[in-house]
Design an enzyme around this catalytic site. Sequence first.
Site, PDB file in Angstrom:
ATOM      1  CE  LYS A  52      21.525 -28.155 -41.694  1.00 15.23           C
ATOM      2  NZ  LYS A  52      21.967 -29.300 -42.657  1.00 15.23           N
ATOM      3  CD  GLN A  96      20.615 -31.875 -44.752  1.00 14.55           C
ATOM      4  OE1 GLN A  96      20.919 -30.798 -44.817  1.00 14.55           O
ATOM      5  NE2 GLN A  96      20.437 -32.916 -43.799  1.00 14.55           N
ATOM      6  CG  ASP A 119      28.112 -30.258 -42.680  1.00 16.98           C
ATOM      7  OD1 ASP A 119      27.811 -29.561 -41.903  1.00 16.98           O
ATOM      8  OD2 ASP A 119      27.194 -30.791 -43.800  1.00 16.98           O
TER       9      ASP A 119
END
Length: 281
Positions: A52, A96, A119
């Site tokens: 990322k 994450q 997200d």
Amino acid sequence: MAIILDGKETARKVREGLKTEVLELRKSGIVPRLAVIMVGDDNASKIYVRNKSKACDEVGIEFEEHLLSEKTTMKELLGLIDELNNDKKINGILLQSPIPSNLDINEAFRRISPEKDVDGFNPVNVGKLVLAQNTFISCTPFGIIKILEEYNIPIEGKNAVVIGRSNIVGKPMLQCLLNKNATVTICHSKTKNLKEITKKADILVSAIGRPKFVTKDMVKEGAVVIDVGINRNSEGKVCGDVDFETVKDIASSITPVPGGVGPMTVAMLMNNVVKATKQQN
Ligand code: NDP
């Protein structure tokens, strides 16, 4: 022999387009910035976060990493999220997963401001996806829709079957396909006669996490097969959920692992950060 749906190349094109958009933003003094929170020491997560970060670099998005120890408390994690929510320089926040099991990931997702939730895991954004409203679509299903579109694969009216019902892949995938007018069936570990269901799929998405789970006898001739799984085979090599070598002979198109859904997921994250930045400015 199936067409190989090249996620690496499609993701490159997406990043290329975003690069131009970021250049424009930067010309007006706006610099997109993504904050990633990682709790604990998960090796796979480290690789995902590195990917990322690299993608951010390429697109022109600033990236900051917050590494929290295994012993972090919920209060500390929520405190950091609040800080990032209130920081005007930060446009996107990503937590994450996985995080240590003593922490409540759903509470953490709830705390991330919906405007910065790149997200798409905040319940507000999940709800908007269900209502087919403008939202941050979670990156893996969004990437899958994007690659289908890139290859002009029709979704409307097709029978789509998703194996796996996780909050981060299976459920939003179901919703994305439904929003594109597919007739969707979702399967999980309690599903009876799985093969009978998968055999009817024009589009088959597997998000289980088991190597070679989807075998040729489970796939309809000419189906589009999307492999979300990231697993290690007995030799330690990365592989998907689908028995690629045999299924490719019967499918009309198929995503490889690696080089399929994975790069698309990262590209759509970049897309969501740029979108968040524009919305906030
Ligand atoms: P989860 O473990 O959260 O979910 C797995 C799902 O598969 C569950 O719904 C489970 O059912 C179902 N399942 C397990 N065994 C069977 C079975 N025998 N038959 C039918 N269904 C079954 O996994 P994730 O959704 O987080 O991830 C799935 C895979 O995708 C993993 O390999 C992961 O690494 C990968 N992944 C890849 C990404 C990418 O960018 N390419 C992004 C995210 C994940 P039940 O709910 O009943 O337990």
